[in-house]
Design a protein around this motif. Structure first.
Motif, PDB file in Angstrom:
ATOM      1  N   GLN A 109       0.831  -1.210   0.000  1.00 37.54           N
ATOM      2  CA  GLN A 109       0.000   0.000   0.000  1.00 37.54           C
ATOM      3  C   GLN A 109       0.867   1.262   0.000  1.00 37.54           C
ATOM      4  O   GLN A 109       0.619   2.218  -0.740  1.00 37.54           O
ATOM      5  CB  GLN A 109      -0.916  -0.014   1.235  1.00 37.54           C
ATOM      6  CG  GLN A 109      -1.963  -1.129   1.227  1.00 37.54           C
ATOM      7  CD  GLN A 109      -2.769  -1.154   2.509  1.00 37.54           C
ATOM      8  OE1 GLN A 109      -2.648  -0.263   3.353  1.00 37.54           O
ATOM      9  NE2 GLN A 109      -3.611  -2.185   2.653  1.00 37.54           N
ATOM     10  N   VAL A 110       1.934   1.226   0.858  1.00 37.27           N
ATOM     11  CA  VAL A 110       2.825   2.403   0.921  1.00 37.27           C
ATOM     12  C   VAL A 110       3.542   2.601  -0.407  1.00 37.27           C
ATOM     13  O   VAL A 110       3.692   3.725  -0.905  1.00 37.27           O
ATOM     14  CB  VAL A 110       3.840   2.225   2.075  1.00 37.27           C
ATOM     15  CG1 VAL A 110       4.891   3.322   2.026  1.00 37.27           C
ATOM     16  CG2 VAL A 110       3.124   2.221   3.416  1.00 37.27           C
ATOM     17  N   ALA A 112       2.621   1.766  -3.399  1.00 35.88           N
ATOM     18  CA  ALA A 112       1.694   2.304  -4.410  1.00 35.88           C
ATOM     19  C   ALA A 112       1.520   3.802  -4.232  1.00 35.88           C
ATOM     20  O   ALA A 112       1.491   4.579  -5.198  1.00 35.88           O
ATOM     21  CB  ALA A 112       0.359   1.578  -4.314  1.00 35.88           C
ATOM     22  N   LYS A 113       1.390   4.206  -2.953  1.00 37.49           N
ATOM     23  CA  LYS A 113       1.239   5.640  -2.696  1.00 37.49           C
ATOM     24  C   LYS A 113       2.501   6.426  -3.079  1.00 37.49           C
ATOM     25  O   LYS A 113       2.431   7.529  -3.612  1.00 37.49           O
ATOM     26  CB  LYS A 113       0.923   5.858  -1.218  1.00 37.49           C
ATOM     27  CG  LYS A 113      -0.465   5.350  -0.811  1.00 37.49           C
ATOM     28  CD  LYS A 113      -0.726   5.583   0.664  1.00 37.49           C
ATOM     29  CE  LYS A 113      -2.132   5.088   1.046  1.00 37.49           C
ATOM     30  NZ  LYS A 113      -2.404   5.309   2.497  1.00 37.49           N
ATOM     31  N   HIS A 116       2.702   6.797  -6.769  1.00 37.38           N
ATOM     32  CA  HIS A 116       1.733   7.817  -7.166  1.00 37.38           C
ATOM     33  C   HIS A 116       2.282   9.217  -6.902  1.00 37.38           C
ATOM     34  O   HIS A 116       2.172  10.129  -7.746  1.00 37.38           O
ATOM     35  CB  HIS A 116       0.421   7.594  -6.387  1.00 37.38           C
ATOM     36  CG  HIS A 116      -0.652   8.578  -6.758  1.00 37.38           C
ATOM     37  ND1 HIS A 116      -1.301   8.550  -7.974  1.00 37.38           N
ATOM     38  CD2 HIS A 116      -1.186   9.634  -6.063  1.00 37.38           C
ATOM     39  CE1 HIS A 116      -2.184   9.540  -8.038  1.00 37.38           C
ATOM     40  NE2 HIS A 116      -2.129  10.217  -6.876  1.00 37.38           N
ATOM     41  N   LEU A 117       2.914   9.369  -5.728  1.00 35.65           N
ATOM     42  CA  LEU A 117       3.502  10.667  -5.389  1.00 35.65           C
ATOM     43  C   LEU A 117       4.667  11.019  -6.330  1.00 35.65           C
ATOM     44  O   LEU A 117       4.847  12.177  -6.723  1.00 35.65           O
ATOM     45  CB  LEU A 117       3.995  10.659  -3.936  1.00 35.65           C
ATOM     46  CG  LEU A 117       2.903  10.648  -2.853  1.00 35.65           C
ATOM     47  CD1 LEU A 117       3.525  10.496  -1.477  1.00 35.65           C
ATOM     48  CD2 LEU A 117       2.071  11.933  -2.914  1.00 35.65           C
TER      49      LEU A 117
END
Length: 744
Positions: A109-110, A112-113, A116-117
């Protein structure tokens, strides 16, 4: 196990007619069936014993297995304890697995974030760059406008280059208006720069030319800038060369002396200006179009240099009247016996030769430098290099240089021949010298002419001059060397008496010295020219041509040596008759000596000293007049005559042992005296006489075997076996039978 092997046995089967054997393994149904079929008591007894042994083996194996039970029980107990620990580990592992799975999900999850960032950050960065580009475009447009108003053309060009770089990197349809406005400014700046540059070129304002030519690169006009700048350099060289050429022509028209017109300086300045134009502007040319720009400049400037150099050489040929001069030389050579044809001035020809050599050398050095300059460039268009190199070898300047070289060969050949003839004509004896002036003069002329020819670096010129020089040595010069020694009865004049003897001796010695020194000079000249040609010509084919031509110099030297040998033999032939009477007197002297006679000869030498006195009287006075080589040769010829005559005389005598000792003493005296007269060894010429004396000194005939064959040691016998027997036969006390019995 060992019992397994013991369990299998081989027995004879009663029911098998062939007498073969069959295997039997106890404890199996087949073995039991086999035993039931047995009928032979012996076999049954043997199998019984084997069965008992098999049983004992089983007992031992069983005891061994039972002895391992405590250890196995302990291991089983340990396994039960380990099972408890494994249960605990299984529980912990399950707990850890659940935690890892939870952590992995969180990490995904981290991640992926973060991705994205990162994507958002990249887009923001690109957006900021585009914003900066929009701002920079606006700044560039504003900067160009202000720079053009302020005539700060360098800044304007820099802004334009920056705008174009941004525009090529960020294609933006919204910046069409800005792009069109920028291109308008660019076109305006290009017009200004072209106008300013042409004005600076017309005014020869070099600083402004450099200022504006540097603006062609940021404006993307490198090719145009290269053409303009090279054209400017060509105009500068053309103007300076034209001015010097006009001054040269004016000097020619006003000159009353050939020395005042300096064609060499005019051509040198042309080449120097061209080379400096390339060297001093290499950085600018490279900045415009890289190393291709340098090659382009060299080709363009070479066209101008070729044209101007051609004009200078043509004017040189015209002013020096080389065509007429060569025509006059040919006419003079064709009419040598005619008084009406005047010989061209040799001093003037020498000046022309030096000037021609200087001009051709300048051209050759310039061409070599420029060609090497092109070849040393590493990143040049493959087609440009050969094209540029060809331009230097096939231009008008190259063709007129070949024409001048043709004139040079004619002038050099004539100069060489006439100076050699003059040296022969004015030949005179040199004070305190062993040769006449002709020798040094002739070889100095040849060395100068050969060296000048090699300096042209033209193989055809070198071969032509070398061939002419070698032919001259073998012809007219060789004839001049022989002229004196060919005089009839010249040697006889040596002994006519009076003051003329010394003069005649000097003339003969000098004539022979001339030949000797000429032979040596020819070899030195060969070595010198060969060394010069090795440096001047790198191609193997050219070196082979030179080597072949120079080989004739060695042949000429050998022919001089043959002439010298003939002359020395003639001189020796006039001396030896005056020595012969003393040698003939030896025929009357006995060598069958008693002790008293031997002692008397030791005090009163019968003939050796008289012979040496005659030799000194007739030969030694020539030593200060002759070269060391010639005097040694004369002494050796006289020694040859004496030795041959003595060998004949001694072969006709009878010897006692003391006579043999006397011959040995006489021979040693001759060797000692002649060794002092000559720098070369004479001992080998007396070897036969010395060996004769050795044989005649023997106590008995058989002693010769101590010195013959394998017992000879370092001595090499010059006498044949037949001659040894003959010499032994000269001893009055040696019996012929003993001599004949020798096995030699």
């Amino acid at each position: 196990m060992a019992l397994t092997a013991a369990a299998t046995v081989f027995v004879e089967s009663d029911g098998v007619a062939s007498g073969g054997s069959a295997s039997l393994q106890f404890g199996t149904a087949e073995a039991l069936e086999h035993v039931r079929k047995l009928t032979d008591v012996g076999t049954m007894t043997r199998l019984l014993h084997e069965c008992i042994a098999y049983q004992r083996g089983l007992d031992l194996e069983l005891e061994n297995l039972l002895s391992q039970r405590p250890e196995l029980d302990q291991q089983l107990l340990n396994l039960q304890r380990s099972a408890d620990v494994l249960a605990i580990l299984k529980c912990d592992s399950s707990d850890m697995l659940s935690k890892v799975a939870s952590t992995s999900g969180l990490a995904d999850q981290v991640s992926a974030k973060v991705r994205h960032l990162d994507l958002a950050q990249s887009r923001v960065h690109d957006t900021l760059l585009r914003v900066d580009a929009i701002v920079d475009r606006s700044n560039c447009l504003e900067g160009v406008n202000k720079s053009l108003v302020a005539e700060d053309f360098e800044s304007a060009a820099s802004y334009i280059q920056t705008f174009l770089d941004i525009d090529s990197k960020y294609k933006d349809s919204s910046a069409v208006d800005q792009r069109e406005q920028l291109l308008s400014y660019k076109k305006q700046l290009e017009g200004i720069v072209r106008k300013k540059l042409l004005s600076a070129v017309d005014q020869r304002d070099h600083s402004n030319i450099l200022r504006f030519i540097k603006l062609y690169t940021p404006l993307g006009l490198e090719d145009e800038g290269l053409q303009v700048y090279v054209g400017y350099l060509r105009k500068v060289i053309s103007a300076r060369s034209k001015l010097e050429f006009e001054q040269l022509v004016e000097t020619m028209e006003q000159s009353t002396s050939n020395k005042q017109v300096d064609f060499v300086s005019c051509l040198r300045n042309l080449f120097q200006d061209t080379v400096l134009a390339i060297e001093n502007n290499s950085e600018i040319l490279s900045r415009l179009c890289g190393e291709d720009g340098i090659v382009y400049a060299i080709c363009e400037l070479q066209e101008e240099c070729d044209s101007r150099g051609f004009s200078i050489l043509k004017k040189f040929m015209e002013f020096r009247k080389l065509e007429k001069l060569t025509s006059d030389i040919n006419s003079y050579k064709s009419n040598l016996l005619s008084v009406a044809v005047e010989r061209p001035d040799l001093k003037q020809i020498e000046l022309f030769l030096e000037e021609t050599l200087s001009l051709t050398l300048l051209g050759e050095n310039y061409t070599d430098y420029m060609v090497s300059k092109i070849r040393n460039l590493s990143s040049v268009d493959p087609e440009l290099g050969p094209k540029a190199t060809k331009a230097f070898r096939s231009g008008n300047f190259s063709r007129v240089t070949q024409e001048i070289t043709g004139y040079y060969v004619i002038l050099e050949g004539f100069f060489m021949v006439e100076n050699v003839r003059m040296a022969i004509q004015i030949d005179e004896h040199v004070l305190d010298g062993l040769t006449t002036s002709m020798v040094d003069d002739v070889f100095y002329v040849l060395q100068s002419c050969f060296g000048r020819a090699v300096s042209t670096c033209n193989i055809n010129s070198v071969i032509a001059v070398l061939s002419s020089g070698v032919s001259l040595l073998g012809g007219e010069y060789s004839e001049a060397l022989q002229q004196k020694i060919r005089e009839p009865n010249l040697g006889a004049k040596l002994f006519l008496g009076g003051a003329g003897v010394t003069l005649t001796g000097t003339e003969i010695a000098t004539a022979l010295n001339n030949i000797d020194v000429s032979s040596e000079y020819a070899l030195k000249l060969h070595q010198l020219v060969e060394e010069q040609c090795v440096e001047a010509f790198l191609a193997p084919a050219d070196r082979e041509r030179v080597k072949s031509c120079l080989s004739e110099l060695n042949e000429t030297s050998n022919s001089f040596k043959k002439l010298l040998n003939i002359g020395m033999e003639q001189l020796a032939a006039t001396i030896t008759p005056r020595i012969r009477p003393v040698l003939d007197m030896v025929t009357t002297i006995s060598y069958d000596l008693t002790e008293s006679e031997y002692a008397d000869h030791e005090v009163n030498d019968p003939w050796v000293q008289r012979l040496l006195h005659y030799v000194e009287t007739n030969v030694a006075w020539l030593q200060p007049l002759m070269t060391a080589n010639n005097y040694d040769a004369l002494v050796h010829l006289v020694v040859d005559f004496i030795v041959k005559r003595l060998e004949v005389i001694m072969m006709q005598k009878r010897f006692s042992q003391l006579g043999g000792l006397q011959l040995d003493r006489d021979t040693r005296a001759l060797v000692s005296h002649f060794s002092s007269m000559s720098q070369r060894t004479v001992r080998d010429k007396f070897t036969r006489l010395t060996q004769m004396a050795t044989i005649l000194n023997l106590e008995k005939v058989s002693e010769i075997l101590d010195f013959w064959g394998e017992n000879s040691g370092p001595m090499t016998w010059r006498l044949t076996p037949a001659e040894v027997r003959r010499v032994l036969g000269l001893r009055v006390d040696f019996k012929p039978e003993a001599i004949l019995a020798l096995k030699l």
